[in-house]
Design an enzyme around this catalytic site. Structure first.
Site, PDB file in Angstrom:
ATOM      1  N   TYR A 148       0.834  -1.211   0.000  1.00 15.18           N
ATOM      2  CA  TYR A 148       0.000   0.000   0.000  1.00 15.18           C
ATOM      3  C   TYR A 148       0.866   1.256   0.000  1.00 15.18           C
ATOM      4  O   TYR A 148       0.721   2.121  -0.858  1.00 15.18           O
ATOM      5  CB  TYR A 148      -0.905  -0.037   1.230  1.00 15.18           C
ATOM      6  CG  TYR A 148      -1.873   1.122   1.335  1.00 15.18           C
ATOM      7  CD1 TYR A 148      -2.939   1.248   0.437  1.00 15.18           C
ATOM      8  CD2 TYR A 148      -1.746   2.082   2.344  1.00 15.18           C
ATOM      9  CE1 TYR A 148      -3.834   2.301   0.543  1.00 15.18           C
ATOM     10  CE2 TYR A 148      -2.647   3.135   2.448  1.00 15.18           C
ATOM     11  CZ  TYR A 148      -3.690   3.234   1.550  1.00 15.18           C
ATOM     12  OH  TYR A 148      -4.577   4.287   1.657  1.00 15.18           O
ATOM     13  N   GLN A 212       0.177   5.908  21.130  1.00 15.64           N
ATOM     14  CA  GLN A 212       0.410   6.346  19.753  1.00 15.64           C
ATOM     15  C   GLN A 212      -0.714   7.300  19.342  1.00 15.64           C
ATOM     16  O   GLN A 212      -1.855   7.139  19.776  1.00 15.64           O
ATOM     17  CB  GLN A 212       0.538   5.157  18.782  1.00 15.64           C
ATOM     18  CG  GLN A 212      -0.683   4.317  18.540  1.00 15.64           C
ATOM     19  CD  GLN A 212      -0.845   3.186  19.532  1.00 15.64           C
ATOM     20  OE1 GLN A 212      -0.623   3.354  20.725  1.00 15.64           O
ATOM     21  NE2 GLN A 212      -1.287   2.042  19.063  1.00 15.64           N
TER      22      GLN A 212
HETATM   23  N1  NAD Z   1     -10.185   6.326   4.610  1.00 12.27           N
HETATM   24  C1  NAD Z   1      -9.019   6.852   4.913  1.00 12.27           C
HETATM   25  O1  NAD Z   1      -8.760   7.178   6.074  1.00 12.27           O
HETATM   26  C2  NAD Z   1      -7.985   7.081   3.838  1.00 12.27           C
HETATM   27  C3  NAD Z   1      -6.734   7.604   4.226  1.00 12.27           C
HETATM   28  C4  NAD Z   1      -5.772   7.809   3.253  1.00 12.27           C
HETATM   29  C5  NAD Z   1      -6.046   7.553   1.925  1.00 12.27           C
HETATM   30  N2  NAD Z   1      -7.249   7.064   1.570  1.00 12.27           N
HETATM   31  C6  NAD Z   1      -7.474   6.763   0.144  1.00 12.27           C
HETATM   32  O2  NAD Z   1      -8.772   7.146  -0.267  1.00 12.27           O
HETATM   33  C7  NAD Z   1      -9.277   6.208  -1.208  1.00 12.27           C
HETATM   34  C8  NAD Z   1     -10.625   5.701  -0.742  1.00 12.27           C
HETATM   35  O3  NAD Z   1     -10.476   5.049   0.521  1.00 12.27           O
HETATM   36  P1  NAD Z   1     -11.728   4.509   1.361  1.00 12.27           P
HETATM   37  O4  NAD Z   1     -11.436   4.698   2.771  1.00 12.27           O
HETATM   38  O5  NAD Z   1     -12.989   5.046   0.800  1.00 12.27           O
HETATM   39  O6  NAD Z   1     -11.590   2.940   1.080  1.00 12.27           O
HETATM   40  P2  NAD Z   1     -12.655   1.890   0.560  1.00 12.27           P
HETATM   41  O7  NAD Z   1     -12.020   0.546   0.611  1.00 12.27           O
HETATM   42  O8  NAD Z   1     -13.957   2.072   1.260  1.00 12.27           O
HETATM   43  O9  NAD Z   1     -12.841   2.340  -0.953  1.00 12.27           O
HETATM   44  C9  NAD Z   1     -11.980   1.953  -1.983  1.00 12.27           C
HETATM   45  C10 NAD Z   1     -12.836   1.502  -3.147  1.00 12.27           C
HETATM   46  O10 NAD Z   1     -11.978   1.130  -4.235  1.00 12.27           O
HETATM   47  C11 NAD Z   1     -12.496  -0.075  -4.805  1.00 12.27           C
HETATM   48  N3  NAD Z   1     -11.395  -0.769  -5.479  1.00 12.27           N
HETATM   49  C12 NAD Z   1     -10.328  -1.392  -4.924  1.00 12.27           C
HETATM   50  N4  NAD Z   1      -9.557  -1.921  -5.882  1.00 12.27           N
HETATM   51  C13 NAD Z   1     -10.134  -1.618  -7.067  1.00 12.27           C
HETATM   52  C14 NAD Z   1      -9.825  -1.910  -8.411  1.00 12.27           C
HETATM   53  N5  NAD Z   1      -8.725  -2.616  -8.753  1.00 12.27           N
HETATM   54  N6  NAD Z   1     -10.662  -1.465  -9.380  1.00 12.27           N
HETATM   55  C15 NAD Z   1     -11.776  -0.756  -9.068  1.00 12.27           C
HETATM   56  N7  NAD Z   1     -12.132  -0.458  -7.798  1.00 12.27           N
HETATM   57  C16 NAD Z   1     -11.318  -0.892  -6.813  1.00 12.27           C
HETATM   58  C17 NAD Z   1     -13.040  -0.841  -3.623  1.00 12.27           C
HETATM   59  O11 NAD Z   1     -13.957  -1.846  -3.992  1.00 12.27           O
HETATM   60  C18 NAD Z   1     -13.695   0.276  -2.806  1.00 12.27           C
HETATM   61  O12 NAD Z   1     -15.032   0.501  -3.179  1.00 12.27           O
HETATM   62  C19 NAD Z   1      -8.205   5.105  -1.348  1.00 12.27           C
HETATM   63  O13 NAD Z   1      -7.439   5.365  -2.500  1.00 12.27           O
HETATM   64  C20 NAD Z   1      -7.365   5.266  -0.113  1.00 12.27           C
HETATM   65  O14 NAD Z   1      -6.034   4.865  -0.345  1.00 12.27           O
HETATM   66  C21 NAD Z   1      -8.225   6.800   2.500  1.00 12.27           C
END
Ligand code: NAD
Length: 321
Positions: A148, A212
């Site tokens: 990741y 933490q």
């Molecule tokens: N939630 C947080 O605190 C947080 C923090 C830092 C970064 N992010 C980033 O924000 C974005 C959304 O995170 P989230 O918390 O909503 O997570 P989440 O897991 O709820 O959403 C991610 C979505 O991406 C979809 N997905 C995964 N792989 C895929 C693929 N190969 N093709 C198509 N769809 C795919 C999943 O099915 C899911 O619906 C991510 O990129 C994550 O890295 C989130």
């Protein structure tokens, strides 16, 4: 683009943050195409949008190319919690790297502006506190979180190389811990873990001694930041941190959740997992100065709707739905 109807692609649009973003874009009058392969979600979060004529859902894995006509791309597709991204680490790296290449290719072909949802995990276990965007990070490249952390670092590299090499209109934000309704109840993230434990009467689990720190940004604030970044000036590429600088220890968060849920099932302590950062707090000076953005929702106010929604999910699970 206030008042102008764009065709906006949201990858990962059925996920936690993506579904809130889809809601806000629809409210703003845009046409929204949500692309998701449901790796870490299902249709629940976007069910209410399925009948909307300005909303379209495409089941697609972004590691494969996609051909669409769009004006804006919010690239969020990627499993975000350790439980999800460590389930299939090779697929996680593929999603971060191939997925970004495919979406950048789409932006190149259509001339669309593209925003990457990167993460505070690019800072790894930081030696600088709070983290500013010019800190290069302290990441273990071969550990269990690397799929990741390094995946997102490579995605950032790709975004800036597509900018340098092909003049793409890119935006990169680094998101810090975000919470709110529609978090996956079993995603293992600390806020949902604590809430589900308290709601089901199980002791809250703390790894280490709870000293933490983390910062917690309410999802509505975060989505405001994403949209402001997308509509920022042509000279703004980022990276820009988006998060709440209010720092809480994990033990403090546990107390807040117990108070908000109104149940105290106690706390169990376990050893810290590998590469778990001790401190995490965004410096949001850039977001304040460049985007005029800062989070507004205090933790206690954001916890209430989050708990209400998870209470519903827990009740449904108990009834076998
Ligand atoms: N939630 C947080 O605190 C947080 C923090 C830092 C970064 N992010 C980033 O924000 C974005 C959304 O995170 P989230 O918390 O909503 O997570 P989440 O897991 O709820 O959403 C991610 C979505 O991406 C979809 N997905 C995964 N792989 C895929 C693929 N190969 N093709 C198509 N769809 C795919 C999943 O099915 C899911 O619906 C991510 O990129 C994550 O890295 C989130």
């Amino acid at each position: 683009m206030q008042g102008i109807r764009d065709r906006v692609l949201v990858t990962g649009g059925a996920g936690f943050i993506g579904s809130h973003l889809c809601d806000r874009l629809i409210e703003a009058g845009h046409e929204v195409i949500c692309v998701d392969n449901f790796y870490s979600s299902d249709k629940t979060n976007i069910q209410h949008l399925l009948g909307n004529p300005r909303f379209e859902l495409i089941r697609h894995d972004v590691t494969f190319p996609l051909y669409l006509e769009v004006d804006r791309i919010y690239h969020l597709a990627c499993p975000a919690s350790p439980i999800h991204y460590q389930r299939d680490p090779v697929q996680t790296t593929k999603t971060a790297v191939h997925g970004s290449i495919n979406m950048l290719g789409l932006a190149k072909r259509t001339g669309a502006r593209i925003l990457l949802a990167s993460t505070s995990e690019v800072y790894g276990d930081p030696t600088v506190h709070p983290q500013t965007e010019d800190y290069w990070g302290n990441v273990n490249p071969i550990g269990p979180r690397a799929c990741y952390d390094e995946g997102k670092r490579a995605a950032e590299t790709l975004f800036f190389d597509y900018r340098r090499q092909h003049q793409l209109d890119i935006k990169v934000v680094r998101i810090f811990n975000t919470y709110g309704p529609r978090m996956h109840p079993q995603d293992g993230r600390v806020v949902s873990n604590f809430i589900v434990s308290a709601l089901t009467g199980k002791p809250l689990t703390i790894y280490g001694d709870g000293s933490q720190t983390r910062s917690f940004c309410y999802v509505d604030d975060l989505v405001n930041g994403l949209m402001k970044m997308m509509e920022s000036g042509d000279d703004v590429q980022g990276p820009i941190n988006l998060g709440n600088p209010g720092e809480f220890t994990i033990a403090e968060l546990a107390r807040e959740v117990i108070a908000a849920v109104g149940e105290d099932p106690g706390i169990d302590y376990f050893p810290l997992p590998q590469d778990d950062p001790m401190q995490r707090q965004p410096d949001i000076t850039r977001a304040r100065e460049i985007l005029g953005w800062e989070p507004k929702v205090p933790l206690a106010d954001g916890l209430r709707p989050t708990i209400d929604q998870l209470r519903g999910r827990v009740a449904e699970a108990a009834q076998g739905r």
